[in-house]
Design an enzyme around this catalytic site. Structure first.
Site, PDB file in Angstrom:
ATOM      1  N   HIS A  86       0.851  -1.194   0.000  1.00  0.00           N
ATOM      2  CA  HIS A  86       0.000   0.000   0.000  1.00  0.00           C
ATOM      3  C   HIS A  86       0.884   1.239   0.000  1.00  0.00           C
ATOM      4  CE1 HIS A  86      -3.736   2.218   0.660  1.00  0.00           C
ATOM      5  NE2 HIS A  86      -2.955   3.071   1.298  1.00  0.00           N
ATOM      6  N   ASP A 165     -14.371   3.786   7.534  1.00  0.00           N
ATOM      7  CA  ASP A 165     -13.296   4.561   6.901  1.00  0.00           C
ATOM      8  C   ASP A 165     -13.791   5.246   5.633  1.00  0.00           C
ATOM      9  OD1 ASP A 165     -10.497   5.426   6.528  1.00  0.00           O
ATOM     10  OD2 ASP A 165     -10.737   4.271   4.693  1.00  0.00           O
ATOM     11  N   ARG A 172     -12.954  13.706   5.984  1.00  0.00           N
ATOM     12  CA  ARG A 172     -11.642  14.332   6.225  1.00  0.00           C
ATOM     13  C   ARG A 172     -11.194  15.127   5.011  1.00  0.00           C
ATOM     14  NH1 ARG A 172      -8.259   9.494   6.998  1.00  0.00           N
ATOM     15  NH2 ARG A 172      -6.537  10.960   7.043  1.00  0.00           N
ATOM     16  N   LYS A 191      -8.206  -0.963   6.520  1.00  0.00           N
ATOM     17  CA  LYS A 191      -8.555  -1.591   5.248  1.00  0.00           C
ATOM     18  C   LYS A 191      -7.647  -2.789   4.965  1.00  0.00           C
ATOM     19  CE  LYS A 191      -8.350   2.510   3.481  1.00  0.00           C
ATOM     20  NZ  LYS A 191      -8.413   3.823   2.887  1.00  0.00           N
TER      21      LYS A 191
HETATM   22  N1  URA Z   1      -4.804   6.683   2.169  1.00  0.00           N
HETATM   23  C1  URA Z   1      -5.819   6.201   2.927  1.00  0.00           C
HETATM   24  O1  URA Z   1      -6.386   5.152   2.630  1.00  0.00           O
HETATM   25  N2  URA Z   1      -6.189   6.894   4.012  1.00  0.00           N
HETATM   26  C2  URA Z   1      -5.594   8.038   4.387  1.00  0.00           C
HETATM   27  O2  URA Z   1      -5.961   8.604   5.398  1.00  0.00           O
HETATM   28  C3  URA Z   1      -4.541   8.533   3.586  1.00  0.00           C
HETATM   29  C4  URA Z   1      -4.151   7.833   2.477  1.00  0.00           C
END
Ligand code: URA
Length: 429
Positions: A86, A165, A172, A191
């Site tokens: 990731h 999320d 956010r 995730k």
């Molecule tokens: N990628 C994500 O999945 N979440 C974040 O807060 C920042 C980058």
């Protein structure tokens, strides 16, 4: 149902720098997912967390509550080990495209549940959708079948994975609370842990094009995520990598697919190849395969074979020509000298303004929009030489894209050719 807490008390506690209890955290995440905690209350709490931070125990509990807001995938029935990567997000970061098939060459399954771009950073799904016919949405059964058969899948994370999320990330993004270590770490790791990968390599970007602008903050983010993954039983390491200038020579969806295919054909820009191979080594080591040479599999076509099967399995045509922009404009060097800076953030914003990214999550993106880079930092350039080519389907976008690039290029008459390393450091448990 009677609620055990009041959102106002939770917000006040974090505003006043108190540590939230496990029960408060579990409740606030669950109640937000159910719609009981209102968006304006969660945005106030996110800002309090942004300003006052969270301790390790709070971050771990917050992450766990986000995982429990949805389903968990289970790859234990697969005959292969799983490993994922990731990236915290950058400009020109197309590494997932060559990386997933490369790692799968060695019998390690790669379940890449990816997202779309928001703001100046590109999204892997937007890039792959430039390939005619390619389909991002797969059922859980299709993901498992493709992992068993092809070994690699890049697809959209289903709506059932960490739904807390999904809501919180969108909030956010519109309340300027993205660049917070506890919020980024819990967002990414919820995730990845829910996805169920056995091992995980994090590519934590550092520099103007990244969320973390300096190495210390990036290291702190990496350490937080590595601890969360390790505690959840996922073998996790992080590489800190340079994002002060775009990766490779292309930014934008179809342009980045083209460059990824060049890398899979054994060519491509050296920084993209270097980072792809470095991340592949870490992913393979995490899955117990530190005995193989991923670089050779890029050169001899094995990774390309897996790529073709991976694209075809999702109804994409790997031989179809990629779309090309009708309109282009060049940006040229204004002086002789050494190109000492090409700012990743500015190039990302310009590409986004050309149509490669979206301002709101429901906006469409242009497959053809983006930027080709003709010279990278460290190279000597001459006045009038082409540095960038801007691509778009909608030429009225050129003016604002060029405004974003006003301070992007630095040329110094006696600048030294810098020896740039992409991988800056590694963080392990
Ligand atoms: N990628 C994500 O999945 N979440 C974040 O807060 C920042 C980058």
């Amino acid at each position: 149902m009677t609620e055990p807490f009041d959102a106002v008390d939770v917000i006040r506690a974090k505003r006043d720098r108190e540590e939230l209890s496990g029960e408060q955290i579990d409740w606030v995440i669950d109640a937000y997912t159910r719609g009981v905690v209102a968006e304006e209350q969660m945005s106030a709490l996110a800002m309090a967390i942004f300003l006052n931070g969270m301790g390790r125990a709070e971050i771990a509990r917050w992450t766990d509550a986000m995982i429990r807001s949805g389903e968990r995938m289970d790859f234990s029935a697969l005959s292969r080990p799983t490993s994922d990567k990731h990236s915290t997000g950058g400009v020109g970061d197309k590494i997932t495209l060559p990386l997933a098939p490369l790692v799968a060459v060695f019998g390690v399954a790669v379940p890449q549940l990816s997202g779309r771009g928001l703001g100046h950073t590109g999204g892997t799904l937007d890039k792959l959708e430039a390939i005619p016919g390619w389909r991002a949405a797969l059922s859980n059964e299709e993901v498992l079948a493709q992992l068993e058969d092809v070994g690699a899948v890049i697809c959209a994370a289903g709506s059932g994975l960490a739904p807390a999320d999904k809501k919180l990330y969108a909030l956010r993004d519109t309340t300027s609370t993205v660049e917070s270590i506890p919020l980024i770490a819990s967002s990414i790791m919820s995730k990845k842990i829910a996805e169920g990968t056995g091992s995980l390599v994090l590519d934590v970007k550092v520099g103007s094009g990244a969320f973390m602008k300096d190495l210390d903050r990036a290291r702190q983010l990496a350490e937080t995520m590595v601890a969360l993954g390790t505690d959840a039983g996922v073998r996790t390491v992080a590489l800190l990598t340079d994002m002060s200038t775009p990766l490779g020579l292309t930014v934008g969806n179809a342009l980045e697919v083209r460059e990824s295919v060049e890398v899979l054909a054994g060519g491509g820009p050296s920084d993209v190849v270097e980072l792809t191979v470095a991340l592949a080594r870490e992913m393979l080591a995490g899955a117990g395969r530190d005995d193989v040479d991923p670089e050779a599999a890029l050169k001899d076509g094995r990774a390309m074979d897996v790529w073709r099967r991976m694209i075809a399995a999702q109804d994409g045509d790997p031989d179809a020509p990629l779309p090309v922009a009708e309109h282009t404009e060049d940006v040229v060097a204004e002086a002789d000298g050494v190109l000492t800076g090409l700012d990743a953030y500015d190039v990302g914003v310009a590409s986004w303004r050309l149509g490669a990214g979206r301002a709101r999550k429901e906006d469409p993106v242009q497959a053809v929009a983006g930027i080709e880079i003709h010279a990278k930092p460290g190279e000597r350039v001459r006045a009038g030489q082409k540095l960038l080519t801007l691509h778009t389907a909608t030429p009225e976008r050129f003016t604002r894209a060029k405004e974003a690039l006003a301070g992007a290029v630095t040329i110094e008459p006696d600048g030294a050719a810098e020896d740039r390393s992409i991988v800056l450091d590694k963080v392990t448990a």
